[in-house]
Design a protein around this motif. Structure first.
Motif, PDB file in Angstrom:
ATOM      1  N   ALA A  44      35.645  42.685  46.909  1.00  0.00           N
ATOM      2  CA  ALA A  44      36.336  42.222  46.204  1.00  0.00           C
ATOM      3  C   ALA A  44      36.084  40.850  45.480  1.00  0.00           C
ATOM      4  CB  ALA A  44      37.712  43.262  46.429  1.00  0.00           C
ATOM      5  N   LEU A  45      36.069  39.738  46.092  1.00  0.00           N
ATOM      6  CA  LEU A  45      36.229  38.755  46.741  1.00  0.00           C
ATOM      7  C   LEU A  45      35.256  38.273  45.653  1.00  0.00           C
ATOM      8  CD1 LEU A  45      36.090  37.258  50.332  1.00  0.00           C
ATOM      9  CD2 LEU A  45      38.458  38.103  48.782  1.00  0.00           C
ATOM     10  N   GLU A  46      33.989  38.916  45.201  1.00  0.00           N
ATOM     11  CA  GLU A  46      33.483  38.757  43.928  1.00  0.00           C
ATOM     12  C   GLU A  46      34.175  38.377  42.430  1.00  0.00           C
ATOM     13  OE1 GLU A  46      30.407  41.016  43.741  1.00  0.00           O
ATOM     14  OE2 GLU A  46      29.612  40.573  46.167  1.00  0.00           O
ATOM     15  N   PHE A  47      35.069  39.299  42.364  1.00  0.00           N
ATOM     16  CA  PHE A  47      36.264  39.287  41.038  1.00  0.00           C
ATOM     17  C   PHE A  47      36.658  37.629  41.202  1.00  0.00           C
ATOM     18  CE2 PHE A  47      35.755  43.847  41.751  1.00  0.00           C
ATOM     19  CZ  PHE A  47      35.824  43.998  40.245  1.00  0.00           C
ATOM     20  N   PHE A  48      36.617  37.549  41.917  1.00  0.00           N
ATOM     21  CA  PHE A  48      37.678  36.211  42.393  1.00  0.00           C
ATOM     22  C   PHE A  48      36.821  34.273  41.548  1.00  0.00           C
ATOM     23  CE2 PHE A  48      40.550  38.804  44.966  1.00  0.00           C
ATOM     24  CZ  PHE A  48      41.700  38.006  43.968  1.00  0.00           C
ATOM     25  N   SER A  49      35.969  35.248  42.326  1.00  0.00           N
ATOM     26  CA  SER A  49      34.694  34.043  42.353  1.00  0.00           C
ATOM     27  C   SER A  49      33.959  33.605  40.525  1.00  0.00           C
ATOM     28  CB  SER A  49      33.479  34.357  43.305  1.00  0.00           C
ATOM     29  OG  SER A  49      32.812  35.542  43.738  1.00  0.00           O
ATOM     30  N   ALA A  50      33.887  35.046  40.651  1.00  0.00           N
ATOM     31  CA  ALA A  50      33.289  34.953  38.807  1.00  0.00           C
ATOM     32  C   ALA A  50      34.691  35.158  38.112  1.00  0.00           C
ATOM     33  CB  ALA A  50      32.876  36.360  38.856  1.00  0.00           C
ATOM     34  N   LYS A  51      35.529  34.219  39.301  1.00  0.00           N
ATOM     35  CA  LYS A  51      37.072  34.409  37.337  1.00  0.00           C
ATOM     36  C   LYS A  51      37.500  35.115  36.465  1.00  0.00           C
ATOM     37  CE  LYS A  51      36.475  29.260  36.510  1.00  0.00           C
ATOM     38  NZ  LYS A  51      35.667  27.948  36.315  1.00  0.00           N
ATOM     39  N   LYS A  52      37.495  36.897  37.008  1.00  0.00           N
ATOM     40  CA  LYS A  52      38.031  38.072  36.806  1.00  0.00           C
ATOM     41  C   LYS A  52      38.987  38.384  36.625  1.00  0.00           C
ATOM     42  CE  LYS A  52      32.799  39.747  35.997  1.00  0.00           C
ATOM     43  NZ  LYS A  52      32.095  40.957  36.565  1.00  0.00           N
ATOM     44  N   LYS A 104      44.843  46.353  33.413  1.00  0.00           N
ATOM     45  CA  LYS A 104      46.254  45.297  33.171  1.00  0.00           C
ATOM     46  C   LYS A 104      47.266  46.162  34.123  1.00  0.00           C
ATOM     47  CE  LYS A 104      49.151  43.241  30.426  1.00  0.00           C
ATOM     48  NZ  LYS A 104      49.617  42.325  28.874  1.00  0.00           N
ATOM     49  N   PHE A 105      47.753  45.430  34.343  1.00  0.00           N
ATOM     50  CA  PHE A 105      48.486  46.130  36.130  1.00  0.00           C
ATOM     51  C   PHE A 105      49.951  45.995  35.998  1.00  0.00           C
ATOM     52  CE2 PHE A 105      44.892  46.700  37.112  1.00  0.00           C
ATOM     53  CZ  PHE A 105      43.907  48.308  37.207  1.00  0.00           C
ATOM     54  N   ILE A 106      50.705  46.493  36.794  1.00  0.00           N
ATOM     55  CA  ILE A 106      52.434  46.098  36.275  1.00  0.00           C
ATOM     56  C   ILE A 106      52.432  46.201  37.867  1.00  0.00           C
ATOM     57  CG2 ILE A 106      54.605  45.248  36.579  1.00  0.00           C
ATOM     58  CD1 ILE A 106      54.492  46.349  34.045  1.00  0.00           C
ATOM     59  N   PHE A 107      52.719  44.953  39.224  1.00  0.00           N
ATOM     60  CA  PHE A 107      52.751  45.856  40.442  1.00  0.00           C
ATOM     61  C   PHE A 107      54.566  45.464  40.138  1.00  0.00           C
ATOM     62  CE2 PHE A 107      54.260  43.355  44.421  1.00  0.00           C
ATOM     63  CZ  PHE A 107      53.037  44.491  45.664  1.00  0.00           C
ATOM     64  N   ASP A 108      54.863  46.580  41.171  1.00  0.00           N
ATOM     65  CA  ASP A 108      56.246  46.945  41.761  1.00  0.00           C
ATOM     66  C   ASP A 108      56.589  47.167  42.889  1.00  0.00           C
ATOM     67  OD1 ASP A 108      56.501  47.716  38.898  1.00  0.00           O
ATOM     68  OD2 ASP A 108      55.993  50.147  38.921  1.00  0.00           O
ATOM     69  N   SER A 157      49.014  43.841  24.895  1.00  0.00           N
ATOM     70  CA  SER A 157      48.076  43.192  23.944  1.00  0.00           C
ATOM     71  C   SER A 157      47.073  42.305  25.185  1.00  0.00           C
ATOM     72  CB  SER A 157      47.744  42.371  23.146  1.00  0.00           C
ATOM     73  OG  SER A 157      48.810  43.488  21.953  1.00  0.00           O
ATOM     74  N   GLU A 158      45.477  42.677  25.227  1.00  0.00           N
ATOM     75  CA  GLU A 158      45.108  41.578  25.792  1.00  0.00           C
ATOM     76  C   GLU A 158      44.835  40.027  25.109  1.00  0.00           C
ATOM     77  OE1 GLU A 158      40.104  41.426  27.101  1.00  0.00           O
ATOM     78  OE2 GLU A 158      41.438  43.078  28.326  1.00  0.00           O
ATOM     79  N   ARG A 159      44.027  40.132  23.685  1.00  0.00           N
ATOM     80  CA  ARG A 159      44.302  38.994  23.342  1.00  0.00           C
ATOM     81  C   ARG A 159      45.169  38.447  22.147  1.00  0.00           C
ATOM     82  NH1 ARG A 159      38.844  36.957  21.499  1.00  0.00           N
ATOM     83  NH2 ARG A 159      40.128  36.447  19.600  1.00  0.00           N
ATOM     84  N   GLN A 160      46.147  37.122  22.531  1.00  0.00           N
ATOM     85  CA  GLN A 160      47.308  37.048  22.102  1.00  0.00           C
ATOM     86  C   GLN A 160      47.437  35.754  21.412  1.00  0.00           C
ATOM     87  OE1 GLN A 160      50.517  37.581  24.723  1.00  0.00           O
ATOM     88  NE2 GLN A 160      49.672  39.237  26.074  1.00  0.00           N
ATOM     89  N   PRO A 163      57.521  41.823  42.515  1.00  0.00           N
ATOM     90  CA  PRO A 163      57.986  43.036  42.316  1.00  0.00           C
ATOM     91  C   PRO A 163      57.419  42.093  40.445  1.00  0.00           C
ATOM     92  CG  PRO A 163      58.755  43.187  43.725  1.00  0.00           C
ATOM     93  CD  PRO A 163      58.203  41.165  44.218  1.00  0.00           C
ATOM     94  N   GLY A 164      56.983  42.936  39.854  1.00  0.00           N
ATOM     95  CA  GLY A 164      56.917  42.162  38.229  1.00  0.00           C
ATOM     96  C   GLY A 164      55.588  41.208  38.167  1.00  0.00           C
ATOM     97  N   ASP A 165      54.822  41.384  38.524  1.00  0.00           N
ATOM     98  CA  ASP A 165      53.586  40.616  38.271  1.00  0.00           C
ATOM     99  C   ASP A 165      52.723  41.519  37.591  1.00  0.00           C
ATOM    100  OD1 ASP A 165      54.422  37.845  39.797  1.00  0.00           O
ATOM    101  OD2 ASP A 165      53.057  38.238  42.112  1.00  0.00           O
ATOM    102  N   ILE A 166      52.372  40.379  36.317  1.00  0.00           N
ATOM    103  CA  ILE A 166      51.052  40.969  35.374  1.00  0.00           C
ATOM    104  C   ILE A 166      50.146  40.635  36.871  1.00  0.00           C
ATOM    105  CG2 ILE A 166      50.890  41.536  34.132  1.00  0.00           C
ATOM    106  CD1 ILE A 166      52.754  40.818  32.256  1.00  0.00           C
ATOM    107  N   LEU A 167      48.738  41.734  36.514  1.00  0.00           N
ATOM    108  CA  LEU A 167      47.630  42.106  37.281  1.00  0.00           C
ATOM    109  C   LEU A 167      46.518  42.295  35.886  1.00  0.00           C
ATOM    110  CD1 LEU A 167      45.572  40.875  39.182  1.00  0.00           C
ATOM    111  CD2 LEU A 167      45.905  43.021  40.641  1.00  0.00           C
ATOM    112  N   VAL A 168      45.997  41.317  36.026  1.00  0.00           N
ATOM    113  CA  VAL A 168      44.983  41.990  35.004  1.00  0.00           C
ATOM    114  C   VAL A 168      43.325  41.722  35.831  1.00  0.00           C
ATOM    115  CG1 VAL A 168      43.441  41.243  32.873  1.00  0.00           C
ATOM    116  CG2 VAL A 168      45.684  40.794  33.012  1.00  0.00           C
ATOM    117  N   ILE A 169      42.513  42.706  36.450  1.00  0.00           N
ATOM    118  CA  ILE A 169      41.182  42.615  36.302  1.00  0.00           C
ATOM    119  C   ILE A 169      40.518  43.388  35.214  1.00  0.00           C
ATOM    120  CG2 ILE A 169      39.334  43.388  38.535  1.00  0.00           C
ATOM    121  CD1 ILE A 169      42.092  44.375  39.759  1.00  0.00           C
TER     122      ILE A 169
END
Length: 250
Positions: free
Chosen positions: A192-200, A228-232, A59-62, A217-223
């Protein structure tokens, strides 16, 4: 007083109420940006034993819950219901989007914080909401856009909306977060840097602007806009010195 300060105060007040009265307390549903503010407060909230849940692990909203079952002597589930919204005449029903369902529900006078994720499966939608508002929605939601609908409360989370993780690989320059974001979005690293400056970009629930952070490994990344992704971790290198990045997508 700005919105962030108000949210911080509300979260802290909810934590203090739990601690002082020895009861479980809950916020409403919080979005990614609001959860990022909560995550920045975690250390100062530990006295009230916070935890989060939105209906499923993806879930994104919690909702934030404060309280400890070992101290209180009992557990209390998160006050979340799942609604199924279906067209009365599926054959002639118009295809609807997330904004259509959300708009129809909020037009009933319901605050956004009472509604969690909305998942669309073909012509049905599944909506996470606070328990106390579920019956009101089922009694009053009769149309979404041009579709006549029926809303019912699910006894349990339907299998169709249970999260299924999909494994995939991308090739990136390294495990740096900007390199991985660029590979997932299929953009150049500079774009891709624009996603960071746009707080996405969110890493483990925290909005991150440091594009040089190394993923573990195990980090959860949302773009925002991509999922939503898990880095393995990283695998073998290519002949050009790039690496295969192993990911799972919710």
């Amino acid at each position: 007083m700005d919105e962030e300060t108000l949210l911080r105060r509300k979260i802290l007040d909810t934590a203090n109420k739990s601690y002082n009265q020895n009861i479980y307390t809950y916020t409403g549903f919080l979005g990614l940006s609001e959860l990022a503010i909560y995550n920045s407060m975690k250390k100062e909230l530990q006295f009230a034993y916070p935890s989060t849940f939105g209906g499923s692990e993806s879930s994104e909203r919690q909702i934030i819950r404060f309280g400890n079952p070992e101290i209180f002597g009992y557990d209390d589930s998160f006050p979340i219901s799942v609604l199924k919204i279906s067209p009365l005449t599926p054959k002639f029903a118009q295809e609807l989007e997330h904004s259509d369902y959300l708009g129809a529900i909020m037009n009933l006078g319901i605050e956004r914080s009472l509604i969690g994720d909305i998942l669309i499966k073909e012509k049905d939608a599944y909506v996470y909401c606070m328990n106390h508002i579920a019956e009101f929605i089922t009694d009053n939601l009769t149309t979404v856009k041009h579709n006549h609908v029926r809303a019912t409360v699910c006894d349990e989370i339907p299998d169709i909306i249970r999260p299924v993780l999909t494994e995939f690989e991308v090739i990136a320059a390294s495990a740096r977060i900007d390199a991985v974001v660029a590979s997932i979005t299929k953009l150049s690293r500079s774009s891709a840097l624009e996603f960071f400056s746009a707080k996405k970009v969110f890493l483990n629930g925290i909005n991150i602007e440091n594009n040089s952070a190394q993923l573990k490994p195990g980090d959860i990344l949302v773009i925002r806009g991509f999922g939503k992704f898990i880095f393995d971790g990283c695998g073998n290198e290519t002949r050009k010195g790039r690496v295969y990045v192993h990911m799972r997508r919710y």
